[in-house]
Scaffold this motif. Structure first.
Motif, PDB file in Angstrom:
ATOM      1  N   THR A 101      30.898  36.455  68.553  1.00 57.71           N
ATOM      2  CA  THR A 101      31.661  35.382  67.770  1.00 57.71           C
ATOM      3  C   THR A 101      32.413  34.600  68.603  1.00 57.71           C
ATOM      4  OG1 THR A 101      33.388  37.010  67.810  1.00 57.71           O
ATOM      5  CG2 THR A 101      31.745  37.227  65.895  1.00 57.71           C
ATOM      6  N   GLN A 102      32.728  33.654  68.005  1.00 51.36           N
ATOM      7  CA  GLN A 102      33.681  32.539  68.767  1.00 51.36           C
ATOM      8  C   GLN A 102      35.363  32.573  68.336  1.00 51.36           C
ATOM      9  OE1 GLN A 102      31.989  28.529  68.261  1.00 51.36           O
ATOM     10  NE2 GLN A 102      29.973  28.921  69.238  1.00 51.36           N
ATOM     11  N   PHE A 103      35.924  32.251  69.263  1.00 50.79           N
ATOM     12  CA  PHE A 103      37.443  32.149  68.815  1.00 50.79           C
ATOM     13  C   PHE A 103      38.041  30.691  69.679  1.00 50.79           C
ATOM     14  CE2 PHE A 103      37.232  34.440  72.950  1.00 50.79           C
ATOM     15  CZ  PHE A 103      38.224  34.009  73.420  1.00 50.79           C
ATOM     16  N   LEU A 104      39.034  30.168  68.827  1.00 47.86           N
ATOM     17  CA  LEU A 104      39.507  29.106  69.650  1.00 47.86           C
ATOM     18  C   LEU A 104      40.626  29.645  70.735  1.00 47.86           C
ATOM     19  CD1 LEU A 104      39.918  26.049  69.540  1.00 47.86           C
ATOM     20  CD2 LEU A 104      41.820  26.331  67.833  1.00 47.86           C
ATOM     21  N   ALA A 105      40.537  29.122  71.673  1.00 50.19           N
ATOM     22  CA  ALA A 105      41.111  29.719  73.133  1.00 50.19           C
ATOM     23  C   ALA A 105      42.201  28.585  73.604  1.00 50.19           C
ATOM     24  CB  ALA A 105      40.353  30.259  74.031  1.00 50.19           C
ATOM     25  N   HIS A 106      43.216  29.073  73.982  1.00 49.81           N
ATOM     26  CA  HIS A 106      44.321  27.901  74.752  1.00 49.81           C
ATOM     27  C   HIS A 106      44.083  28.746  76.350  1.00 49.81           C
ATOM     28  CE1 HIS A 106      48.090  27.204  76.830  1.00 49.81           C
ATOM     29  NE2 HIS A 106      47.700  25.851  76.145  1.00 49.81           N
ATOM     30  N   VAL A 107      43.581  27.720  77.066  1.00 58.36           N
ATOM     31  CA  VAL A 107      43.237  28.015  78.461  1.00 58.36           C
ATOM     32  C   VAL A 107      44.126  27.425  79.578  1.00 58.36           C
ATOM     33  CG1 VAL A 107      41.529  28.315  80.208  1.00 58.36           C
ATOM     34  CG2 VAL A 107      40.877  28.732  77.661  1.00 58.36           C
ATOM     35  N   VAL A 108      44.673  28.232  80.410  1.00 59.09           N
ATOM     36  CA  VAL A 108      45.560  27.760  81.514  1.00 59.09           C
ATOM     37  C   VAL A 108      44.868  28.240  82.810  1.00 59.09           C
ATOM     38  CG1 VAL A 108      47.595  27.617  82.741  1.00 59.09           C
ATOM     39  CG2 VAL A 108      47.625  27.525  80.364  1.00 59.09           C
ATOM     40  N   VAL A 109      44.537  27.431  83.699  1.00 55.17           N
ATOM     41  CA  VAL A 109      43.968  27.952  85.084  1.00 55.17           C
ATOM     42  C   VAL A 109      44.893  27.168  86.159  1.00 55.17           C
ATOM     43  CG1 VAL A 109      42.093  27.789  86.609  1.00 55.17           C
ATOM     44  CG2 VAL A 109      41.881  27.799  84.189  1.00 55.17           C
ATOM     45  N   ASP A 110      45.209  28.065  87.030  1.00 57.12           N
ATOM     46  CA  ASP A 110      46.020  27.631  88.162  1.00 57.12           C
ATOM     47  C   ASP A 110      45.752  27.981  89.436  1.00 57.12           C
ATOM     48  OD1 ASP A 110      48.764  26.553  86.932  1.00 57.12           O
ATOM     49  OD2 ASP A 110      48.828  28.378  85.850  1.00 57.12           O
ATOM     50  N   GLY A 121      41.894  31.395  95.237  1.00 56.98           N
ATOM     51  CA  GLY A 121      41.144  31.750  94.068  1.00 56.98           C
ATOM     52  C   GLY A 121      42.103  30.828  92.580  1.00 56.98           C
ATOM     53  N   PHE A 122      41.816  31.590  91.832  1.00 57.74           N
ATOM     54  CA  PHE A 122      42.616  30.899  90.505  1.00 57.74           C
ATOM     55  C   PHE A 122      43.051  32.123  89.540  1.00 57.74           C
ATOM     56  CE2 PHE A 122      39.258  28.197  91.875  1.00 57.74           C
ATOM     57  CZ  PHE A 122      39.724  26.828  91.939  1.00 57.74           C
ATOM     58  N   PRO A 151      32.714  24.704  82.815  1.00 65.59           N
ATOM     59  CA  PRO A 151      33.507  25.771  83.791  1.00 65.59           C
ATOM     60  C   PRO A 151      34.080  25.174  85.019  1.00 65.59           C
ATOM     61  CG  PRO A 151      31.596  26.617  82.570  1.00 65.59           C
ATOM     62  CD  PRO A 151      31.607  25.214  82.343  1.00 65.59           C
ATOM     63  N   GLN A 152      32.922  24.539  85.754  1.00 68.79           N
ATOM     64  CA  GLN A 152      33.143  23.888  87.404  1.00 68.79           C
ATOM     65  C   GLN A 152      34.301  22.963  86.853  1.00 68.79           C
ATOM     66  OE1 GLN A 152      32.027  25.462  89.529  1.00 68.79           O
ATOM     67  NE2 GLN A 152      33.534  23.981  90.579  1.00 68.79           N
ATOM     68  N   ARG A 153      34.154  21.948  85.934  1.00 67.88           N
ATOM     69  CA  ARG A 153      35.213  21.058  85.734  1.00 67.88           C
ATOM     70  C   ARG A 153      36.722  21.642  85.680  1.00 67.88           C
ATOM     71  NH1 ARG A 153      37.981  17.977  82.111  1.00 67.88           N
ATOM     72  NH2 ARG A 153      37.572  19.325  80.433  1.00 67.88           N
ATOM     73  N   ALA A 154      36.648  22.650  85.152  1.00 70.49           N
ATOM     74  CA  ALA A 154      38.227  23.166  84.845  1.00 70.49           C
ATOM     75  C   ALA A 154      38.531  23.802  86.309  1.00 70.49           C
ATOM     76  CB  ALA A 154      38.074  24.601  84.051  1.00 70.49           C
ATOM     77  N   LEU A 155      37.530  24.441  87.022  1.00 68.45           N
ATOM     78  CA  LEU A 155      38.190  24.759  88.478  1.00 68.45           C
ATOM     79  C   LEU A 155      38.365  23.664  89.293  1.00 68.45           C
ATOM     80  CD1 LEU A 155      35.793  27.753  89.208  1.00 68.45           C
ATOM     81  CD2 LEU A 155      37.730  27.969  88.146  1.00 68.45           C
ATOM     82  N   ASP A 156      37.525  22.598  89.280  1.00 70.11           N
ATOM     83  CA  ASP A 156      37.863  21.335  90.022  1.00 70.11           C
ATOM     84  C   ASP A 156      39.332  20.499  89.792  1.00 70.11           C
ATOM     85  OD1 ASP A 156      35.427  21.893  91.173  1.00 70.11           O
ATOM     86  OD2 ASP A 156      34.373  20.323  90.151  1.00 70.11           O
ATOM     87  N   THR A 157      39.374  20.443  88.324  1.00 75.14           N
ATOM     88  CA  THR A 157      40.676  19.939  87.759  1.00 75.14           C
ATOM     89  C   THR A 157      42.013  20.876  88.544  1.00 75.14           C
ATOM     90  OG1 THR A 157      39.420  19.195  85.862  1.00 75.14           O
ATOM     91  CG2 THR A 157      41.909  19.278  85.857  1.00 75.14           C
ATOM     92  N   ALA A 158      41.601  22.057  88.186  1.00 76.41           N
ATOM     93  CA  ALA A 158      42.948  22.787  88.742  1.00 76.41           C
ATOM     94  C   ALA A 158      43.367  22.883  90.030  1.00 76.41           C
ATOM     95  CB  ALA A 158      42.577  24.243  88.111  1.00 76.41           C
ATOM     96  N   ALA A 159      42.235  22.519  91.018  1.00 76.05           N
ATOM     97  CA  ALA A 159      42.233  22.456  92.257  1.00 76.05           C
ATOM     98  C   ALA A 159      42.771  21.331  92.687  1.00 76.05           C
ATOM     99  CB  ALA A 159      40.856  22.945  93.205  1.00 76.05           C
ATOM    100  N   ARG A 160      42.273  20.195  92.073  1.00 72.61           N
ATOM    101  CA  ARG A 160      42.854  18.822  92.332  1.00 72.61           C
ATOM    102  C   ARG A 160      43.980  18.312  91.873  1.00 72.61           C
ATOM    103  NH1 ARG A 160      39.131  16.791  90.000  1.00 72.61           N
ATOM    104  NH2 ARG A 160      40.053  15.756  88.341  1.00 72.61           N
ATOM    105  N   GLU A 161      44.359  18.928  90.976  1.00 66.06           N
ATOM    106  CA  GLU A 161      45.892  18.422  90.000  1.00 66.06           C
ATOM    107  C   GLU A 161      46.833  19.442  89.860  1.00 66.06           C
ATOM    108  OE1 GLU A 161      44.674  16.710  86.317  1.00 66.06           O
ATOM    109  OE2 GLU A 161      43.003  15.386  86.785  1.00 66.06           O
ATOM    110  N   GLY A 162      46.247  20.572  90.561  1.00 68.31           N
ATOM    111  CA  GLY A 162      47.404  21.649  90.456  1.00 68.31           C
ATOM    112  C   GLY A 162      47.374  22.471  89.101  1.00 68.31           C
TER     113      GLY A 162
END
Length: 640
Positions: A227-236, A247-248, A202-213
């Motif tokens: 239950t689990q589901f396969l997710a496609h996630v985009v964080v800007d 924020g994001f 989770p934190q890596r996703a936020l750090d990557t978004a903030a650093r790389e756009g």
């Protein structure tokens, strides 16, 4: 003396009043200390609707709406201007016809030298259009919020800078199972699997978004029911105007059942990126080739003149021949670059396939490397093919490179050609006629039927990301089809691939010689030629070639300077102008000259094929780089 100052001041006052009255986008008028209107300009008349005689002596509060008058806004504006030195605000005002307009108002007090308030200067601007745009934007934002809230296929929500949820849409509720009150204020890591949380995803996703756009990923996520589901996630990341991270924005889609469809979408996006990259490279190549053509024009022109004036010393002649051959290689290079950039007209001519392949054998061998063997096989009675020489070279190089890439461990490439006759159009994809079939065969990995079926589709590639454009075979296919032939692929997995170029047969015996010659030249002597080119080297070289032919040259480095030559009354028999010039290009200059002297011959010199319109499409073209012989030929054509 005092009378002169009074007269001067009166003139200045008169000019100032004229200036104010000429302003039509602003209502500028004066009011006395009690709010009575004492002057009225054209701008006030235009958008408030009152003539000067109707409004002078009236109280300015009549422009306010009834609720604003009852609320005392007019007097409050005057009081503010008086006490604070200025009043500025916006609000609805009333025109003479009763319609409303949104106005921006500035009121400044007018104080005389003794400190007495003598009135107010009032400037009003009609901002109705801007107000309507703001209202439209506000409505659009509201509609956008409603749209986001109504989306059910995507979980769309916002995060604070530290990852806590601040809102929640219906799509998030449907996909993840939580109601807004259950998740708003909680950390978004609650949707990750325990293993991903322990790994710090989770934190890596936020750090990557903030650093790389942007952060984008596919991974397993948890629903409320476990239950689990396969997710496609985009964080800007969302940045404030000052660069502060606010924020994001997070978008999640359940792709458990549509992974294959998503894969196809990603391929399309990659193809779009590759197409944009190819377009940018094509534009760069075209520009570089144009500049090289100018340089080669200078080099070849000067070599021609030197060749005429030096002695018959064989060593010097050998040096000149060598320099000319080197320059001609440059010409071939620029032609390939222009063909790649699609800035060259398709020029068909009879082509001897064996001679063409022999001419690029060195380049082929250096491109293929030591692990790939090259073999050629040509029928002894092979007919010449009708093709564009440069485009065909490029197609063969492209196919050979593809073949090399299909043999990572080495192998053999065979380039062959044979005569073919199509007598039954119903049983063939080709019209009836004679053809030369030029083929490139490799012993590489080959393609399965599915891959083979898509091989010539635009943007399709089997190479890794960044290693293939997906445009090579489609460009070859389009080029061959334009010639009236066909591009056919045969392939078998783990056996190899054969690419066939079916080219129409040219008229036998019409192959053009490629040997550099200096033929006898006949020209029209004694012309007065205006030469226009913004490149001083090209201008000088062209002038020298013309003077060597016995012409008188008038030089100009721009279209404007060329037109000055006409204005000066100089006798001009012919104009040779470059096409690509700043401020006024060759086509524009030709139009200006044609307006002055409709019958004056004009020649357009160009480094590549520009798109022309109008009468200039019929003018003789002098392609760069050109020789003295080319000059003679095009001058003869222009002077007919």
């Amino acid at each position: 003396m005092s009378g002169d100052r009074t007269k001067t001041k009166a003139i200045e006052d008169s000019r100032f009043r004229q200036l104010i009255d000429s302003v039509v986008d602003y209502a500028i008028y004066m009011i006395d200390p009690d709010g009575i209107i004492t002057s009225w300009n054209a701008g006030a008349r235009r958008f408030k609707g009152y003539e000067e005689a109707e409004i002078l002596g009236q109280h300015f509060s009549r422009f306010y709406t009834e609720p604003d008058r009852l609320a005392g806004l007019p007097q409050r504006a005057l009081d503010t201007a008086k006490t604070e030195g200025r009043f500025e605000g916006e609000g609805w005002r009333v025109r003479k016809d009763g319609t409303l307009f949104w106005s921006h108002v500035v009121i400044d007090p007018i104080i005389d030298p003794s400190g007495t308030l003598v009135g107010y200067a009032k400037i009003t601007r009609d901002l109705t259009d801007r107000k309507m745009a703001e209202e439209t934007l506000k409505q659009s934002e509201q509609q956008f919020r409603l749209l986001v809230q109504s989306v059910t296929d995507y979980a769309i929500y916002m995060l604070s800078p530290d990852g806590h949820l601040t809102n929640w849409n219906l799509g998030a509720q449907r996909i993840k199972g939580y109601r807004p009150e259950e998740v708003i204020g909680k950390h978004f890591s609650m949707f990750y699997t325990p293993a991903d949380r322990e790994a710090g995803e989770p934190q890596r996703a936020l750090d990557t978004a903030a650093r790389e756009g942007r952060f984008e990923n596919k991974a397993w996520r948890l629903r409320k029911d476990g239950t689990q589901f396969l997710a496609h996630v985009v964080v800007d990341p969302i940045w404030g105007e000052t660069g502060t991270l606010l924020g994001f924005a997070k978008i999640t889609r359940d792709i458990t059942e549509v992974t294959q469809a998503q894969h196809a979408l990603e391929q399309t996006r990659e193809a779009l990126f590759q197409a944009q990259k190819m377009q940018a490279i094509g534009q760069l190549s075209g520009g570089i080739a144009h500049d090289f053509n100018n340089l080669l024009t200078v080099i070849l022109g000067n070599l021609e003149i030197v060749r005429k004036r030096v002695t018959d010393d064989p060593k010097i002649m050998r040096l000149l021949d060598n320099a000319t051959q080197g320059a001609m290689r440059g010409v071939s290079l620029t032609q390939r670059m222009l063909a790649f950039a699609r800035r060259q007209e398709l020029k068909t001519e009879p082509v001897e396939i064996p001679a063409l392949i022999q001419g690029i054998t060195g380049l082929l061998r250096s491109s293929l490397g030591p692990s790939v063997g090259l073999e050629t096989r040509f029928a002894p009675d092979l007919e010449p093919a009708l093709a564009d020489l440069n485009q065909l070279e490029l197609a063969v190089l492209n196919l050979a490179t593809n073949a090399r890439d299909a043999m990572p461990n080495g192998g053999k490439i065979v380039i062959s050609a044979r005569n073919e006759v199509v007598s039954d159009a119903a049983r063939s994809s080709l019209p009836v006629g004679q053809y030369v079939c030029l083929s490139v065969t490799d012993t590489g990995e080959g393609m399965d039927p599915t891959t083979l079926a898509s091989a010539t589709d635009p943007f399709f590639t089997t190479k890794g990301v960044g290693k293939g454009t997906g445009l090579g075979l489609s460009m070859v296919h389009g080029f061959i089809a334009q010639l009236g032939g066909r591009f056919i692929l045969h392939s078998q997995k783990d056996v190899g691939t054969t690419a066939e170029l079916w080219l129409p047969v040219a008229i036998p015996g019409a192959v053009r010689a490629t040997v550099i010659e200096t033929p006898a030249m006949s020209t029209i002597p004694g012309l007065s030629v205006l030469v226009v080119d913004d490149d001083s080297l090209v201008l000088t070289s062209t002038s020298l070639l013309l003077e060597d032919l016995g012409h008188r040259v008038i030089s100009a480095t721009s279209g404007a300077q060329a037109l000055e030559a006409f204005e000066s009354g100089q006798a001009i028999d012919l104009v040779i102008t470059d096409m690509a010039m700043p401020h006024m290009n060759g086509a524009q200059l030709a139009q200006a000259i044609r307006n002055r002297q409709p019958d004056l011959p004009i020649i357009l010199a160009t480094g590549y094929a520009e798109r022309l319109e109008g009468f200039v499409t019929e003018l003789p073209r002098l392609s760069k780089p050109f020789t003295q012989l080319h000059l003679v030929e095009v001058i003869a054509q222009a002077m007919k």
